[in-house]
Design an enzyme around this catalytic site. Sequence first.
Site, PDB file in Angstrom:
ATOM      1  CD  GLN A  50      -3.089  -1.350   2.059  1.00 48.82           C
ATOM      2  OE1 GLN A  50      -2.763  -1.672   3.700  1.00 48.82           O
ATOM      3  NE2 GLN A  50      -4.156  -0.349   2.177  1.00 48.82           N
ATOM      4  CB  CYS A  52      -9.379  -0.676   2.361  1.00 51.08           C
ATOM      5  SG  CYS A  52      -7.686  -1.051   1.727  1.00 51.08           S
ATOM      6  CG  HIS A 107      -3.683  -5.215   1.097  1.00 48.84           C
ATOM      7  ND1 HIS A 107      -3.908  -4.834   0.327  1.00 48.84           N
ATOM      8  CD2 HIS A 107      -4.790  -4.500   2.459  1.00 48.84           C
ATOM      9  CE1 HIS A 107      -5.068  -3.780   0.690  1.00 48.84           C
ATOM     10  NE2 HIS A 107      -4.719  -3.855   1.496  1.00 48.84           N
TER      11      HIS A 107
HETATM   12 ZN    ZN Z   1      -6.473  -2.442   3.041  1.00 51.07          ZN
END
Ligand code: ZN
Length: 162
Positions: A53, A91, A137
């Site tokens: 991320q 998220c 993820h």
């Molecule tokens: Zn997430």
Amino acid sequence: MQMALLNIITEKDPTLRKKSRPVTEITDRILTLLDDMAETMRDAEGVGLAAVQVGVLRRVVVIETEPGELIELINPVIVKKSGKQRTYEGCLSLPGKCGITERPMDVTVEALDRRGNRIIINGSGLLAKAFCHEIDHLDGILYSDVAEHMLTDEEIRKMNEE
Ligand code: ZN
């Protein structure tokens, strides 16, 4: 300690769909990444963050479902899951969105800590959900892929009013 806020990528960035590689050696770069990820997660008021991320394709995760109880996971693997929970999920990479997911109620994760020690952690409820969400993820999977229902803007508005 000098920490930095990292940029959180969103759904539009194809990197989120890539598979992260295992950490083979816990270098200073990995330790700095862990520190910066924790800082970034707290700043964004999230309860979990995976390295992908912030654009780093490594199997590294931070989770903090209870303030002050930071969990750092390197190469995490789910080794046991049981029960069911059906709850709302969101998220940091899908800002403004929310979905309803079904996740296991209890999850056991095996990972390395920052010193390279093998650790086993059990989580229930929100923590179990966070384990599943963050480890997904690492394989390029988003909660929207597994959600039973993604809330409409109207449904989100109503929920925020309640
Ligand atoms: Zn997430």
